[in-house]
Write an enzyme that holds these catalytic residues in place. Structure first.
Site, PDB file in Angstrom:
ATOM      1  N   ASP A  84      76.474  32.206  -5.891  1.00 46.68           N
ATOM      2  CA  ASP A  84      76.485  31.184  -4.852  1.00 46.68           C
ATOM      3  C   ASP A  84      77.419  31.651  -3.742  1.00 46.68           C
ATOM      4  O   ASP A  84      78.196  32.594  -3.919  1.00 46.68           O
ATOM      5  CB  ASP A  84      76.994  29.853  -5.442  1.00 46.68           C
ATOM      6  CG  ASP A  84      77.073  28.758  -4.385  1.00 46.68           C
ATOM      7  OD1 ASP A  84      76.072  28.531  -3.684  1.00 46.68           O
ATOM      8  OD2 ASP A  84      78.149  28.148  -4.229  1.00 46.68           O
ATOM      9  N   SER A  85      77.384  30.936  -2.615  1.00 41.64           N
ATOM     10  CA  SER A  85      78.288  31.253  -1.511  1.00 41.64           C
ATOM     11  C   SER A  85      79.735  30.903  -1.851  1.00 41.64           C
ATOM     12  O   SER A  85      80.641  31.287  -1.122  1.00 41.64           O
ATOM     13  CB  SER A  85      77.844  30.476  -0.274  1.00 41.64           C
ATOM     14  OG  SER A  85      77.778  29.099  -0.577  1.00 41.64           O
TER      15      SER A  85
ATOM     16  N   GLY B 255      75.601  28.153   4.875  1.00 36.64           N
ATOM     17  CA  GLY B 255      74.713  27.150   5.481  1.00 36.64           C
ATOM     18  C   GLY B 255      74.649  27.170   6.989  1.00 36.64           C
ATOM     19  O   GLY B 255      73.723  26.629   7.581  1.00 36.64           O
TER      20      GLY B 255
ATOM     21  N   CYS C 116      72.559  29.093  -4.962  1.00 36.06           N
ATOM     22  CA  CYS C 116      72.780  28.571  -3.619  1.00 36.06           C
ATOM     23  C   CYS C 116      71.430  28.229  -2.968  1.00 36.06           C
ATOM     24  O   CYS C 116      70.536  29.078  -2.909  1.00 36.06           O
ATOM     25  CB  CYS C 116      73.489  29.652  -2.813  1.00 36.06           C
ATOM     26  SG  CYS C 116      73.796  29.227  -1.107  1.00 36.06           S
TER      27      CYS C 116
ATOM     28  N   THR D 151      70.827  27.710   0.162  1.00 37.75           N
ATOM     29  CA  THR D 151      70.658  28.457   1.407  1.00 37.75           C
ATOM     30  C   THR D 151      70.200  29.884   1.108  1.00 37.75           C
ATOM     31  O   THR D 151      69.244  30.384   1.721  1.00 37.75           O
ATOM     32  CB  THR D 151      71.982  28.463   2.193  1.00 37.75           C
ATOM     33  OG1 THR D 151      72.430  27.115   2.344  1.00 37.75           O
ATOM     34  CG2 THR D 151      71.813  29.090   3.544  1.00 37.75           C
TER      35      THR D 151
ATOM     36  N   GLU E  75      84.505  19.699  -1.088  1.00 37.76           N
ATOM     37  CA  GLU E  75      85.527  20.702  -1.422  1.00 37.76           C
ATOM     38  C   GLU E  75      86.934  20.138  -1.253  1.00 37.76           C
ATOM     39  O   GLU E  75      87.880  20.588  -1.883  1.00 37.76           O
ATOM     40  CB  GLU E  75      85.312  21.976  -0.605  1.00 37.76           C
ATOM     41  CG  GLU E  75      83.995  22.614  -0.995  1.00 37.76           C
ATOM     42  CD  GLU E  75      83.914  24.107  -0.757  1.00 37.76           C
ATOM     43  OE1 GLU E  75      84.909  24.712  -0.340  1.00 37.76           O
ATOM     44  OE2 GLU E  75      82.825  24.658  -0.991  1.00 37.76           O
TER      45      GLU E  75
ATOM     46  N   CYS F 121      71.386  20.911  -1.817  1.00 37.14           N
ATOM     47  CA  CYS F 121      72.566  21.741  -1.581  1.00 37.14           C
ATOM     48  C   CYS F 121      73.436  21.629  -2.829  1.00 37.14           C
ATOM     49  O   CYS F 121      73.526  20.545  -3.430  1.00 37.14           O
ATOM     50  CB  CYS F 121      73.316  21.221  -0.350  1.00 37.14           C
ATOM     51  SG  CYS F 121      74.927  21.992  -0.107  1.00 37.14           S
ATOM     52  N   THR F 122      74.047  22.752  -3.190  1.00 40.42           N
ATOM     53  CA  THR F 122      74.812  22.798  -4.438  1.00 40.42           C
ATOM     54  C   THR F 122      75.848  21.686  -4.582  1.00 40.42           C
ATOM     55  O   THR F 122      76.133  21.237  -5.686  1.00 40.42           O
ATOM     56  CB  THR F 122      75.567  24.133  -4.517  1.00 40.42           C
ATOM     57  OG1 THR F 122      76.200  24.371  -3.253  1.00 40.42           O
ATOM     58  CG2 THR F 122      74.640  25.263  -4.865  1.00 40.42           C
ATOM     59  N   HIS F 123      76.424  21.277  -3.458  1.00 33.79           N
ATOM     60  CA  HIS F 123      77.528  20.310  -3.535  1.00 33.79           C
ATOM     61  C   HIS F 123      77.070  18.858  -3.699  1.00 33.79           C
ATOM     62  O   HIS F 123      77.839  18.014  -4.121  1.00 33.79           O
ATOM     63  CB  HIS F 123      78.381  20.387  -2.264  1.00 33.79           C
ATOM     64  CG  HIS F 123      79.153  21.656  -2.109  1.00 33.79           C
ATOM     65  ND1 HIS F 123      78.553  22.896  -2.088  1.00 33.79           N
ATOM     66  CD2 HIS F 123      80.483  21.883  -1.968  1.00 33.79           C
ATOM     67  CE1 HIS F 123      79.478  23.827  -1.932  1.00 33.79           C
ATOM     68  NE2 HIS F 123      80.658  23.238  -1.857  1.00 33.79           N
TER      69      HIS F 123
HETATM   70  N1  DGL Z   1      75.870  26.705  -1.572  1.00 37.23           N
HETATM   71  C1  DGL Z   1      75.347  26.230  -0.321  1.00 37.23           C
HETATM   72  C2  DGL Z   1      73.966  25.651  -0.531  1.00 37.23           C
HETATM   73  O1  DGL Z   1      73.589  25.233  -1.607  1.00 37.23           O
HETATM   74  C3  DGL Z   1      76.285  25.225   0.317  1.00 37.23           C
HETATM   75  C4  DGL Z   1      77.566  25.824   0.870  1.00 37.23           C
HETATM   76  C5  DGL Z   1      77.325  26.809   1.986  1.00 37.23           C
HETATM   77  O2  DGL Z   1      76.930  26.413   3.101  1.00 37.23           O
HETATM   78  O3  DGL Z   1      77.524  27.999   1.738  1.00 37.23           O
HETATM   79  O4  DGL Z   1      73.192  25.605   0.386  1.00 37.23           O
END
Ligand code: DGL
Length: 274
Positions: free
Chosen positions: A13-14, A46, A76, A78, A155, A187-189
């Site tokens: 993931d990012s 993102g 991720c 994205t 976060e 989105c992961t979050h």
């Molecule tokens: N992990 C990213 C996603 O699921 C979210 C955080 C980012 O923008 O890197 O799209």
């Protein structure tokens, strides 16, 4: 069982967000070892361009291959939206992203054929959720909405904060007017804001968590390829390895707030060298 079955699954993931996917894999596939990489030096993805996201994702895939992974999960949204095919070309193991599993379940849940997708700007721009959904049923209308402030709020740990509720109200208002009955947390979050989003959207809207669905798809894929680990693979603390590109301590605090057990060791690597 294939000899690769005892190798780990690479998850990337990012940053910290992919831990929501990792958590689901740990719950649903407790026999599987995991090597996780979070690109904490270069987060967020993102707001970045397609070319940059592809370059970063390929570097990470090459790093994960050095860990002898038997499959890769792009946790991720994205990176899944922009780099799935490129990562597949980079490695000789099966690769799955989070977008397709999420889209598939959304299609199975909607009754009025109106699906909302909330995600980063890049994921919405890619249109991949819409493509996958329409591929299965072109009668479905898809309403995408970028919610860029959700990532920093999560976060910051503000998952239950009035500020976040206010932000969520503004983002979700449009989707409420669109009369959707299904909403993808793309989105992961966002699964960490699930209760708040659910309360705001109301009971008539089904929330889809691609993290959960991805773990289900991963389990099916491992069985299909005959590379699922058996019980003998369980060495508890030796099952999971975590790597980041920066700020290991911050990563550790976040990880320990959402994972089902405590992690101690996180290694920092220079991923741009791969
Ligand atoms: N992990 C990213 C996603 O699921 C979210 C955080 C980012 O923008 O890197 O799209």
């Amino acid at each position: 069982m294939n000899s690769n079955a005892l190798s780990p699954i690479g998850v990337f993931d990012s940053g910290v967000g992919g831990l929501t996917v990792t958590r689901e894999i740990m719950r649903q596939l407790p026999n599987e070892k995991i090597v996780y990489f979070g690109d904490t030096a270069r987060v967020p993805y993102g707001s970045k361009s397609k070319d940059t996201i592809i370059k970063y994702s390929k570097q990470i895939a090459r790093f994960l291959k050095t860990k002898n992974v038997k499959a890769i999960v792009i946790a991720c949204n994205t990176a899944s939206s922009f780099a799935l095919e490129e990562v597949r070309q980079e490695v000789d193991v099966p690769v799955i992203g989070v977008v397709k599993p999420g889209a598939k379940v959304a299609v199975s849940k909607t009754k009025n054929k109106k699906i909302g997708v909330i995600a980063t700007e890049a994921t919405i721009r890619s249109g991949l959720y819409t493509d996958f959904i329409k591929e299965q049923d072109e009668q479905i209308s898809v309403y995408g909405k970028a919610c860029p402030l959700f990532v920093p709020l999560v976060e910051e740990g503000w998952t239950n904060d009035p500020v976040t509720v206010e932000v969520a109200k503004r983002y979700l208002e449009e989707l409420k007017n669109d009369d959707i009955d299904t909403l993808v947390l793309g989105c992961t979050h966002y699964p960490l804001l699930r209760t708040m989003i659910g309360n705001l959207m109301g009971e008539s809207v089904t929330l889809v968590n691609p993290a959960y669905e991805t773990a289900v798809s991963l389990g099916e894929m491992l069985l299909k390829n005959d590379i699922a680990a058996g019980n003998e693979n369980r060495y508890a603390s030796e099952m999971y390895d975590f790597y980041v590109s920066d700020a290991a301590e911050k990563f550790k605090r976040f990880a320990n707030s959402i994972l089902p057990f405590k992690i101690e060791d996180i290694s920092q690597i220079s991923v741009e060298n791969y």
